[in-house]
Design a protein around this motif. Structure first.
Motif, short mmCIF file in Angstrom:
data_model
loop_
_atom_site.label_atom_id
_atom_site.label_comp_id
_atom_site.label_asym_id
_atom_site.label_seq_id
_atom_site.Cartn_x
_atom_site.Cartn_y
_atom_site.Cartn_z
N SER A 224 4.14 12.97 5.91
CA SER A 224 4.22 11.81 6.69
C SER A 224 5.17 10.98 5.27
CB SER A 224 3.53 11.02 7.54
OG SER A 224 2.44 10.77 7.16
N GLY A 225 5.80 11.30 4.39
CA GLY A 225 5.90 10.63 2.69
C GLY A 225 6.87 9.19 3.46
N ARG A 226 6.52 8.55 2.55
CA ARG A 226 7.41 6.82 2.68
C ARG A 226 7.79 6.30 1.74
NH1 ARG A 226 4.09 2.90 3.78
NH2 ARG A 226 1.40 2.37 3.95
N PRO A 227 8.40 5.20 1.44
CA PRO A 227 8.72 4.64 0.04
C PRO A 227 7.36 3.30 0.39
CG PRO A 227 10.40 4.50 1.75
CD PRO A 227 9.43 4.74 2.17
N ASN A 228 7.43 3.17 -1.18
CA ASN A 228 6.77 1.61 -1.62
C ASN A 228 7.09 0.78 -1.52
OD1 ASN A 228 4.37 0.14 -2.18
ND2 ASN A 228 3.21 0.78 -3.52
N TYR A 229 7.35 -0.24 -1.25
CA TYR A 229 8.71 -1.74 -1.39
C TYR A 229 7.77 -2.89 -1.65
CZ TYR A 229 11.87 0.40 2.15
OH TYR A 229 12.02 1.23 2.78
N VAL A 230 7.94 -3.12 -3.28
CA VAL A 230 7.52 -3.97 -3.94
C VAL A 230 8.57 -4.60 -4.17
CG1 VAL A 230 5.77 -1.73 -4.72
CG2 VAL A 230 8.30 -2.61 -6.29
N TRP A 231 7.67 -5.48 -5.68
CA TRP A 231 8.57 -6.75 -5.69
C TRP A 231 9.54 -6.63 -6.90
CZ3 TRP A 231 10.51 -10.95 -3.71
CH2 TRP A 231 10.82 -11.40 -3.70
N ASP A 232 10.59 -6.74 -6.43
CA ASP A 232 11.35 -6.44 -7.82
C ASP A 232 11.46 -8.23 -8.31
OD1 ASP A 232 13.68 -6.86 -9.33
OD2 ASP A 232 14.38 -5.26 -8.50
N LYS A 233 10.94 -8.66 -9.34
CA LYS A 233 11.33 -9.84 -10.47
C LYS A 233 13.08 -10.45 -10.56
CE LYS A 233 6.85 -8.97 -12.38
NZ LYS A 233 5.69 -9.39 -13.53
N LEU A 234 13.71 -9.71 -11.39
CA LEU A 234 15.07 -9.52 -11.44
C LEU A 234 15.73 -9.93 -10.11
CD1 LEU A 234 15.95 -7.47 -14.11
CD2 LEU A 234 16.00 -10.00 -14.53
N LEU A 364 9.11 11.20 -5.32
CA LEU A 364 8.76 9.35 -5.12
C LEU A 364 8.64 8.98 -4.33
CD1 LEU A 364 12.07 9.44 -7.33
CD2 LEU A 364 9.69 9.08 -8.58
N LEU A 365 7.86 9.78 -3.16
CA LEU A 365 7.01 8.78 -2.04
C LEU A 365 5.77 8.85 -1.91
CD1 LEU A 365 9.83 10.80 0.33
CD2 LEU A 365 9.47 8.05 -0.56
N LEU A 366 5.46 8.38 -1.37
CA LEU A 366 3.45 7.63 -1.11
C LEU A 366 3.51 9.15 0.05
CD1 LEU A 366 3.41 3.85 -0.43
CD2 LEU A 366 3.10 5.32 -2.46
N HIS A 367 2.09 9.44 -0.43
CA HIS A 367 1.41 10.90 0.27
C HIS A 367 -0.07 10.15 0.29
CE1 HIS A 367 4.98 12.63 1.68
NE2 HIS A 367 5.15 13.11 0.10
N ASP A 368 -0.60 10.16 2.08
CA ASP A 368 -2.22 10.04 2.11
C ASP A 368 -3.19 11.41 1.53
OD1 ASP A 368 -4.52 10.09 2.89
OD2 ASP A 368 -3.64 8.92 4.66
N MET A 369 -3.97 11.45 0.39
CA MET A 369 -4.41 12.42 0.09
C MET A 369 -5.84 12.57 0.40
SD MET A 369 -1.47 13.60 -1.67
CE MET A 369 -2.63 15.18 -2.99
#
Length: 452
Positions: A224-234, A364-369
């Motif tokens: 169940s891969g999913r993207p991480n959403y992070v803060w883009d400073k620019l 490039l996705l997050l996975h529970d390891m």
């Protein structure tokens, strides 16, 4: 998010693309020396060669404490971990923990935070210490602490009776310079990653990552891969993370500027403040090397350098053992997360990155390891058990380039077999398939991975 039908279609289409030895697309270089990670993409246009060369100089420059006679390269610290980018990424390659586990670390650092989040949803900084332990400091400034590592060994068995050992690291943060850490401090050790192919990963369309994600495991394959959403400073808004062990950076420019501040103590147009906490009075009083210490021009050249480092070609890809290993890789389910093929967008900031079909072996996705690999430290939307799928390209050359074979986020695994055997969570089924397979199958899989 795309419909499930579209997800399946895109994934199936990518999995059907033949994997060639040109792992980095048209920019791939056929090279396997100890400098294999340090060349510019083969398809980079001539006008980019000089910029790449200057970016290479910046990456390898040893910065010095201000004031110094070389004004362009002073401003190191006051608190820092390394004196250069290449200090963590030696020869543009992969870091490792020290053999004896004693600090200060050469190419491993410790991220820290407290329970909760900052104003942008990222990890909450630790009072008096911030978000990362700085083991080194300029003259007259106390360093924050020293890391030390000890290991315990756990014996395991393959089903054919062969044994293996897994090495579990245990960290202590010693010689605290600014008071005790809070009892609930969260920690996450990270080794420096390889620098190859990053521009290609940056240019994969966002739509591709969303289509590959399967947050609710609709196909019921346990992945169940999913993207991480992070803060883009620019851009001053949330964006999909692509870089870092937990995909906590949205682009290479921000990755580079945050590393400049966190690892070298260098201010930039994006991060204008010094890396000093309020109680660190000697740090705050130290002489700086300009405002900013790294110019926007330097950051742009460094970013092009990190965008256009070439990926070495796969070796001996027609060898029967390696061909068999590639099939085993898929049959065991490894390709569910380590996607063999991705494609870049039709337009990009750099022409060498456009319309490329390449083979990074990541989604490039997050996975529970699972709990064994967990750092139990959230990073934006990544949980304490989730990690970004690490690219596999180039890992077979790490012993040649960097003189070691340690893998995973903290270098605990000594080679591919141990790295696989640490997998859990969504990768538990694939790990067990490897552990219970015949020895010749395991050897073929490792030979394939070593060829990348």
């Amino acid at each position: 998010m795309a419909s499930h039908a579209n997800e399946t279609s895109l994934r199936d289409n990518l999995l059907q693309v033949p994997v060639t030895s040109q792992l980095g697309g048209e920019g791939t270089l056929q090279i396997a020396t100890d400098a294999a990670f340090s060349f510019q993409m083969a398809n980079s246009p001539q006008p980019h060669h000089r910029t790449f060369a200057f970016g290479n100089r910046l990456f390898n420059t040893n910065w010095v404490e201000a004031p110094a006679s070389v004004k362009s390269f002073d401003g190191l610290g006051p608190l820092f971990n390394r004196v250069s980018c290449s200090g963590c990424h030696t020869k543009d390659g992969r870091g490792a923990p020290p053999v004896d586990g004693k600090g200060p670390m050469d190419s491993l650092l410790m991220r820290i935070s407290t329970v909760g989040f900052d104003a942008h949803g990222g990890p909450a900084p630790v009072p008096n210490y911030g978000g990362q332990i700085s083991e080194r400091a300029n003259t007259g400034v106390p360093p924050e602490a020293i890391l030390n590592i000890t290991y315990t060994e756990t014996l395991g068995h393959y089903t054919d009776g062969e044994t293996f050992n897994l090495r579990e690291p245990h960290y202590t943060i010693d010689n605290l310079g600014y008071g005790p850490l809070p009892q609930n401090v969260l920690t996450s050790p990270r080794v420096g990653t390889q620098m190859i192919g990053l521009g290609l990963l940056e240019t994969v369309p966002e739509e591709t990552l969303l289509a590959l994600s399967d947050v609710d495991d609709k196909d019921q394959d346990g992945i169940s891969g999913r993207p991480n959403y992070v803060w883009d400073k620019l851009r001053q808004k949330k964006a999909i993370g692509r870089f870092g062990w937990k995909a906590n950076q949205p682009n290479l420019q921000q990755q580079n500027t945050d590393a400049a501040l966190g690892d070298l103590g260098l201010s930039t147009p994006i991060n204008t403040n010094q890396n000093c906490e309020d109680v660190q009075t000697a740090c705050k009083a130290a002489i700086i090397g300009g405002a900013p210490e790294v110019s926007d021009e330097f950051i742009k050249k460094l970013t092009l350098y990190t965008q256009t480092l070439a990926v070495p070609s796969q070796r001996n890809n027609a060898d029967e053992q390696i061909v068999a290993g590639a099939k085993i890789f898929r049959d065991l389910g490894c390709a569910s997360c380590h996607m063999p093929t991705l494609k870049t967008a039709a337009s990009a900031n750099l022409p060498e990155l456009e319309n490329q079909t390449f083979h990074p072996f990541t989604d490039l996705l997050l996975h529970d390891m699972g709990p064994a690999l967990a750092d139990n430290r959230p990073d934006f939307e990544a949980s304490g058990t989730e990690w970004r799928t690490a690219p596999l390209w180039g890992l077979g050359l790490v012993p040649t380039v960097n003189g070691h074979n340690t893998l995973l986020h903290d270098g605990r695994a000594r080679g591919f077999a141990e790295a696989i055997l640490w997998h859990g969570g969504e990768a538990e089924k694939a790990k067990e398939s490897f552990r219970t397979s015949a020895k010749d199958m395991r050897e073929k899989l490792i030979e394939f991975l070593s060829s990348l």
